[in-house]
Design a protein around this motif. Structure first.
Motif, PDB file in Angstrom:
ATOM      1  N   SER A  18      17.707   5.054 -36.288  1.00  0.00           N
ATOM      2  CA  SER A  18      16.276   5.120 -35.968  1.00  0.00           C
ATOM      3  C   SER A  18      15.505   4.052 -36.748  1.00  0.00           C
ATOM      4  O   SER A  18      14.519   3.491 -36.243  1.00  0.00           O
ATOM      5  CB  SER A  18      15.715   6.509 -36.281  1.00  0.00           C
ATOM      6  OG  SER A  18      16.439   7.488 -35.561  1.00  0.00           O
TER       7      SER A  18
ATOM      8  N   GLU B 100      10.996   9.346 -36.337  1.00  0.00           N
ATOM      9  CA  GLU B 100      11.248  10.042 -37.593  1.00  0.00           C
ATOM     10  C   GLU B 100      12.572   9.547 -38.192  1.00  0.00           C
ATOM     11  O   GLU B 100      13.584   9.441 -37.508  1.00  0.00           O
ATOM     12  CB  GLU B 100      11.346  11.555 -37.337  1.00  0.00           C
ATOM     13  CG  GLU B 100      11.199  12.350 -38.614  1.00  0.00           C
ATOM     14  CD  GLU B 100      11.640  13.804 -38.444  1.00  0.00           C
ATOM     15  OE1 GLU B 100      11.890  14.437 -39.486  1.00  0.00           O
ATOM     16  OE2 GLU B 100      11.755  14.283 -37.305  1.00  0.00           O
TER      17      GLU B 100
ATOM     18  N   THR C 272      17.351  12.709 -35.955  1.00  0.00           N
ATOM     19  CA  THR C 272      17.097  12.511 -34.526  1.00  0.00           C
ATOM     20  C   THR C 272      17.800  13.630 -33.762  1.00  0.00           C
ATOM     21  O   THR C 272      18.951  13.942 -34.051  1.00  0.00           O
ATOM     22  CB  THR C 272      17.636  11.131 -34.086  1.00  0.00           C
ATOM     23  OG1 THR C 272      17.022  10.149 -34.899  1.00  0.00           O
ATOM     24  CG2 THR C 272      17.353  10.863 -32.621  1.00  0.00           C
TER      25      THR C 272
ATOM     26  N   ASP D 266      18.386   5.461 -28.926  1.00  0.00           N
ATOM     27  CA  ASP D 266      18.620   6.122 -30.205  1.00  0.00           C
ATOM     28  C   ASP D 266      19.340   7.426 -29.863  1.00  0.00           C
ATOM     29  O   ASP D 266      19.083   8.030 -28.828  1.00  0.00           O
ATOM     30  CB  ASP D 266      17.279   6.433 -30.880  1.00  0.00           C
ATOM     31  CG  ASP D 266      17.466   6.836 -32.341  1.00  0.00           C
ATOM     32  OD1 ASP D 266      18.568   6.652 -32.879  1.00  0.00           O
ATOM     33  OD2 ASP D 266      16.494   7.337 -32.936  1.00  0.00           O
TER      34      ASP D 266
HETATM   35 MG   LIG Z   1      17.838   8.946 -36.264  1.00  0.00          MG
END
Ligand SMILES: [Mg+2]
Ligand SMILES: Nc1nc2c(ncn2[C@@H]2O[C@H](COP(=O)(O)OP(=O)(O)OP(=O)(O)O)[C@@H](O)[C@H]2O)c(=O)[nH]1
Ligand SMILES: [Zn+2]
Length: 291
Positions: free
Chosen positions: A171, A184, A199, A214
């Motif tokens: 991320s 986040e 995630t 992601d």
């Molecule tokens: Mg992540």
């Protein structure tokens, strides 16, 4: 009827991208009856009532498909590992590579957190990456100071999927590529976040000439779909040299005139790769079949 690509799926609602416009859609009842679910990455034909109400009629044939996390039509699978925190591990890397090859994906290797390494750790990683380069893999070793545009550009057009353990920085890569994204990421306090996955779902983001996904990091890898005799094919250099073994079905264990064994002695195949192969072979050979 419109055609677009599913970029996100949350509680049965699929967000479809059509050239930068988004539509929230649901599959028609037909899919549920056939136990078939669309997944992120699918190209779908759908009927639009309005932007928050659409119905998927048809899912185009998938070019390929990763089961965990579910994503289809992948052009580049980027196996992300960190140099430290968590530590780089060729054992884990080899396992990721096996999974990727089992789904007929040609993976790339990306190692992050170079900025956190000492010289000796960095040398060790470079040494190992050169071994993977020799097998034919593209590798990258980066830290926070690297130009993220260059990193992404190296992959070429299409859908790139970031996959790897929790905490390796997937991320974070996206956040630096898209300055306004603000996904986040894991907090600094490691003790509080041990084993936590930041995630939680797969999502595609538009990048120059393609998409990037992601995905949630995983802690356990699943080899249930792989049979023991297949494993040798997913270690590329073992597969290649293994074609010259005396026995066509040689598993390179105790068979006579095994060229793989010979290549290890002569230094053409790294011992650690063979050890990981044997380890995985035995794990699969010893697993209890579930019915
Ligand atoms: Mg992540
Ligand atoms: N110093 C440094 N820290 C990094 C780098 N990449 C990631 N981090 C840090 O590593 C931690 C984990 O990063 P995340 O991006 O949340 O990791 P993730 O792979 O998305 O993790 P999951 O979502 O749980 O799968 C964060 O605190 C990041 O700031 C890097 O290249 N250098
Ligand atoms: Zn052999």
């Amino acid at each position: 009827m419109k055609t677009g690509r599913i970029i996100k799926s949350i509680s049965g609602v699929y967000r479809v991208d059509v050239d930068g416009s988004y539509y929230d859609t649901k599959p028609r009842g037909l899919f549920r009856k056939n136990k078939f679910s669309p997944i992120v990455g699918d190209v779908v034909d759908f009927e639009v009532e309005n932007i928050t109400e659409g119905y998927i009629h048809h899912v185009h044939e998938r070019k390929n498909e990763l089961k965990r996390p579910p994503v289809s039509n992948i052009d580049h699978l980027i196996i992300v590992m960190s140099a430290v925190e968590p530590d780089f591990s060729t054992q884990l890397l080899d396992r990721f590579l096996v999974i990727a090859h089992s789904y007929h994906l040609r993976p790339r290797i990306l190692v992050t957190k170079k900025d956190l390494t000492t010289d000796s750790i960095s040398q060790n990683i470079k040494h190992h990456l050169s071994i993977y380069e020799d097998m034919g893999y593209n590798t990258q070793f980066i830290g926070v100071d690297d130009d993220i545009q260059d990193v992404f550009r190296a992959w070429g057009p299409g859908l790139a999927v970031l996959s790897g353990q929790s905490g390796v920085g997937k991320s974070t890569l996206l956040n630096s590529y898209f300055p306004n994204l603000d996904l986040e990421t894991q907090h600094i306090s490691k003790s509080l976040n041990r084993g936590r996955h930041t995630t939680r779902h797969v999502e595609l983001f538009e990048r120059a000439n393609g998409f990037i996904a992601d995905t949630p990091g995983f802690s356990a890898l699943d080899f249930d779909h792989i049979q023991k005799d297949e494993v040798k094919h997913y270690f590329l250099e073992i597969n290649e040299i293994g074609e010259q073994c005396k026995f066509r079905n040689c598993n390179h264990l105790k068979e006579p005139k095994c060229q793989v064994k010979k290549a290890i002695e002569e230094g053409h195949i790294a011992q650690f790769r063979y050890d990981h192969y044997v380890q995985l072979y035995n794990e699969i050979a010893n697993r209890k079949e579930r019915y």
